[in-house]
Design a protein around this motif. Structure first.
Motif, PDB file in Angstrom:
ATOM      1  N   SER A 112      47.167 -50.129  14.170  1.00 30.46           N
ATOM      2  CA  SER A 112      46.598 -50.609  15.442  1.00 30.46           C
ATOM      3  C   SER A 112      47.680 -50.849  16.477  1.00 30.46           C
ATOM      4  O   SER A 112      48.864 -50.779  16.194  1.00 30.46           O
ATOM      5  CB  SER A 112      45.826 -51.904  15.194  1.00 30.46           C
ATOM      6  OG  SER A 112      46.668 -52.862  14.591  1.00 30.46           O
TER       7      SER A 112
ATOM      8  N   LYS B  73      40.558 -44.777  14.190  1.00 29.36           N
ATOM      9  CA  LYS B  73      40.529 -46.222  14.297  1.00 29.36           C
ATOM     10  C   LYS B  73      41.143 -46.837  13.026  1.00 29.36           C
ATOM     11  O   LYS B  73      41.120 -46.196  11.959  1.00 29.36           O
ATOM     12  CB  LYS B  73      39.078 -46.704  14.428  1.00 29.36           C
ATOM     13  CG  LYS B  73      38.308 -46.089  15.572  1.00 29.36           C
ATOM     14  CD  LYS B  73      36.861 -46.536  15.552  1.00 29.36           C
ATOM     15  CE  LYS B  73      36.067 -45.905  16.681  1.00 29.36           C
ATOM     16  NZ  LYS B  73      34.643 -46.323  16.665  1.00 29.36           N
TER      17      LYS B  73
ATOM     18  N   ALA C 225      46.332 -45.690  16.181  1.00 24.65           N
ATOM     19  CA  ALA C 225      44.947 -45.699  16.648  1.00 24.65           C
ATOM     20  C   ALA C 225      44.823 -44.812  17.889  1.00 24.65           C
ATOM     21  O   ALA C 225      45.678 -44.832  18.770  1.00 24.65           O
ATOM     22  CB  ALA C 225      44.502 -47.118  16.961  1.00 24.65           C
TER      23      ALA C 225
END
Length: 115
Positions: A115, A86, A14
């Protein structure tokens, strides 16, 4: 025969960046609208960005100010620069060339954002 081939996908953290490329064959590339779509697991395919023959662009709200679509008519290439990625950008990304009677799609390239 028209072919559309994507490349450049991969795994990225991310906040990172990736650049997707789309190579097209056949005549009339410079006159065609080119677009990137994506499809996440369990979701419908959605438009990410498109670019006209004249270079006009439009983007999905979710990627505005993060992604940039561009084209090189001499090389018959379309690019998607993806920044500030993202986890929700994780999907298979497809390139599409708009045809007269039919559209031409590539096989897709996987983008995974951890993430």
């Amino acid at each position: 025969q028209v072919q559309v081939v994507e490349s450049g996908g991969g795994l990225v953290q991310a906040g990172g960046s990736l650049r997707l490329s789309c190579a097209a064959s056949g005549s009339g590339f410079s006159t065609k609208v080119m677009a990137w779509y994506r499809q996440a697991p369990g979701k419908q395919r959605e438009l990410v960005a498109a670019i006209t023959s004249g270079g006009r662009t439009n983007y999905a709200d979710s990627v505005k100010d993060r992604f940039t679509i561009s084209r090189d008519n001499a090389k018959k290439m379309v690019y998607l620069q993806m920044n500030s990625l993202k986890p929700e950008d994780t999907a298979v990304y497809y390139c599409k060339m708009a045809g007269v009677l039919t559209d031409f799609w590539g096989q897709g390239t996987q983008v995974t954002v951890s993430s």
